[in-house]
Design a protein around this motif. Sequence first.
Motif, mmCIF file in Angstrom:
data_model
loop_
_atom_site.group_PDB
_atom_site.id
_atom_site.type_symbol
_atom_site.label_atom_id
_atom_site.label_comp_id
_atom_site.label_asym_id
_atom_site.label_seq_id
_atom_site.Cartn_x
_atom_site.Cartn_y
_atom_site.Cartn_z
ATOM 1 N N ASN A 1 0.860 -1.175 0.000
ATOM 2 C CA ASN A 1 0.000 0.000 0.000
ATOM 3 C C ASN A 1 0.897 1.225 0.000
ATOM 4 O O ASN A 1 1.665 1.427 0.932
ATOM 5 C CB ASN A 1 -0.911 -0.001 1.226
ATOM 6 N N THR A 2 0.805 2.005 -1.029
ATOM 7 C CA THR A 2 1.677 3.169 -1.176
ATOM 8 C C THR A 2 0.984 4.420 -0.635
ATOM 9 O O THR A 2 0.707 5.353 -1.360
ATOM 10 C CB THR A 2 2.086 3.346 -2.649
ATOM 11 N N HIS A 3 0.720 4.411 0.654
ATOM 12 C CA HIS A 3 -0.030 5.501 1.273
ATOM 13 C C HIS A 3 0.690 6.835 1.214
ATOM 14 O O HIS A 3 0.076 7.858 0.926
ATOM 15 C CB HIS A 3 -0.350 5.162 2.730
ATOM 16 N N ILE A 4 1.991 6.838 1.478
ATOM 17 C CA ILE A 4 2.733 8.099 1.462
ATOM 18 C C ILE A 4 2.694 8.709 0.069
ATOM 19 O O ILE A 4 2.481 9.907 -0.092
ATOM 20 C CB ILE A 4 4.192 7.897 1.932
ATOM 21 N N LYS A 5 2.869 7.874 -0.942
ATOM 22 C CA LYS A 5 2.840 8.382 -2.317
ATOM 23 C C LYS A 5 1.467 8.960 -2.643
ATOM 24 O O LYS A 5 1.359 9.996 -3.287
ATOM 25 C CB LYS A 5 3.221 7.273 -3.299
ATOM 26 N N PHE B 1 10.971 -7.138 -11.611
ATOM 27 C CA PHE B 1 11.901 -6.379 -12.450
ATOM 28 C C PHE B 1 11.161 -5.132 -12.913
ATOM 29 O O PHE B 1 10.159 -5.213 -13.614
ATOM 30 C CB PHE B 1 12.362 -7.221 -13.635
ATOM 31 N N LEU B 2 11.653 -3.988 -12.483
ATOM 32 C CA LEU B 2 11.084 -2.702 -12.869
ATOM 33 C C LEU B 2 12.043 -2.063 -13.871
ATOM 34 O O LEU B 2 13.086 -1.552 -13.486
ATOM 35 C CB LEU B 2 10.930 -1.802 -11.635
ATOM 36 N N ASN B 3 11.701 -2.107 -15.141
ATOM 37 C CA ASN B 3 12.580 -1.511 -16.148
ATOM 38 C C ASN B 3 12.095 -0.110 -16.494
ATOM 39 O O ASN B 3 10.920 0.094 -16.792
ATOM 40 C CB ASN B 3 12.621 -2.357 -17.423
ATOM 41 N N ALA B 4 13.008 0.845 -16.443
ATOM 42 C CA ALA B 4 12.707 2.252 -16.719
ATOM 43 C C ALA B 4 11.412 2.651 -16.011
ATOM 44 O O ALA B 4 10.483 3.160 -16.621
ATOM 45 C CB ALA B 4 12.613 2.498 -18.225
ATOM 46 N N PRO B 5 11.360 2.414 -14.691
ATOM 47 C CA PRO B 5 10.112 2.665 -13.980
ATOM 48 C C PRO B 5 9.719 4.144 -13.966
ATOM 49 O O PRO B 5 10.515 4.993 -13.561
ATOM 50 C CB PRO B 5 10.389 2.154 -12.566
ATOM 51 N N ALA B 6 8.523 4.417 -14.418
ATOM 52 C CA ALA B 6 8.002 5.785 -14.438
ATOM 53 C C ALA B 6 7.316 6.059 -13.108
ATOM 54 O O ALA B 6 6.101 6.152 -13.005
ATOM 55 C CB ALA B 6 7.040 5.961 -15.607
ATOM 56 N N MET B 7 8.152 6.137 -12.064
ATOM 57 C CA MET B 7 7.649 6.358 -10.708
ATOM 58 C C MET B 7 8.797 6.834 -9.824
ATOM 59 O O MET B 7 9.959 6.673 -10.178
ATOM 60 C CB MET B 7 7.043 5.079 -10.141
ATOM 61 N N PRO B 8 8.465 7.382 -8.670
ATOM 62 C CA PRO B 8 9.517 7.737 -7.711
ATOM 63 C C PRO B 8 9.995 6.488 -6.980
ATOM 64 O O PRO B 8 9.331 5.449 -7.002
ATOM 65 C CB PRO B 8 8.806 8.699 -6.761
ATOM 66 N N GLY B 9 11.118 6.589 -6.317
ATOM 67 C CA GLY B 9 11.642 5.449 -5.568
ATOM 68 C C GLY B 9 11.286 5.508 -4.099
ATOM 69 O O GLY B 9 10.545 4.679 -3.589
ATOM 70 N N VAL B 10 11.796 6.511 -3.405
ATOM 71 C CA VAL B 10 11.628 6.581 -1.950
ATOM 72 C C VAL B 10 10.162 6.647 -1.564
ATOM 73 O O VAL B 10 9.706 5.895 -0.702
ATOM 74 C CB VAL B 10 12.419 7.774 -1.365
ATOM 75 N N THR B 11 9.382 7.524 -2.181
ATOM 76 C CA THR B 11 7.979 7.641 -1.768
ATOM 77 C C THR B 11 7.152 6.420 -2.158
ATOM 78 O O THR B 11 6.088 6.202 -1.592
ATOM 79 C CB THR B 11 7.303 8.910 -2.329
ATOM 80 N N THR B 12 7.634 5.608 -3.077
ATOM 81 C CA THR B 12 6.954 4.352 -3.384
ATOM 82 C C THR B 12 7.258 3.312 -2.321
ATOM 83 O O THR B 12 6.352 2.655 -1.805
ATOM 84 C CB THR B 12 7.392 3.816 -4.764
ATOM 85 N N PHE B 13 8.528 3.157 -1.974
ATOM 86 C CA PHE B 13 8.942 2.049 -1.100
ATOM 87 C C PHE B 13 8.945 2.376 0.393
ATOM 88 O O PHE B 13 9.152 1.487 1.201
ATOM 89 C CB PHE B 13 10.325 1.545 -1.525
ATOM 90 N N VAL B 14 8.697 3.620 0.764
ATOM 91 C CA VAL B 14 8.721 3.971 2.185
ATOM 92 C C VAL B 14 7.666 3.182 2.969
ATOM 93 O O VAL B 14 7.863 2.863 4.142
ATOM 94 C CB VAL B 14 8.571 5.501 2.388
ATOM 95 N N ASP B 15 6.569 2.808 2.340
ATOM 96 C CA ASP B 15 5.509 2.054 3.014
ATOM 97 C C ASP B 15 5.741 0.546 3.013
ATOM 98 O O ASP B 15 4.928 -0.199 3.567
ATOM 99 C CB ASP B 15 4.153 2.345 2.355
#
Length: 187
Positions: A35-39, A77-91
């Motif tokens: 759940n990517t609540h922060i994002k 495998f996330l190739n050329a992911p069109a997303m942020p890193g930290v705010t995605t994985f912080v949760d």
Amino acid sequence: AVTLREVIYSLEDSINVKIFSHSLGAVTATTALMNTHIKLQNSKVVNSNKELPGINFDLKKLMDSIKIPYNNKITVFLNAPAMPGVTTFVDLDENKCQWFKFIVGYNTADEMVGKKGIIPSAPHINNATTLGSNYDGEINKTKRLFECKGLGGQFIAQPSGEQSDHDILAYYLQPQFVELMKMFFAE
């Protein structure tokens, strides 16, 4: 993402799951596993220059209602992911996701995730693509987040190409991409 989450959750625990994504598919892949609540709190939904209130709250409510599949070994495998890193994985719940591994292929020359056609180039605003472009060191920031959570070995990131073309077929021709795919299938 929530349907993919339901499918994975319904699998027997002994089944290893592999998820491959490119570009915006990374959002689906990661949201299926956390759940990517922060994002969601940090994002704005814009339509005709008006914010739509409540839409992220509804998505949060839906995500919370479906159990996260913590018992399977899952390699993403996330190739050329069109997303942020930290705010995605912080949760990401470090106490429950010990079987998850994320392999990220980034490309600083990719014009799409680098938003190079936008003046000024701005991968950090309006639906950030900072992870796929490694904008402002997002890869290292995300690695540090995983390390702080005690999950350092579960986030691997390497360049997947040096071309400006974002098309997945252009990546297939890159030796770096091929090496990442070998790593992905070996997990």
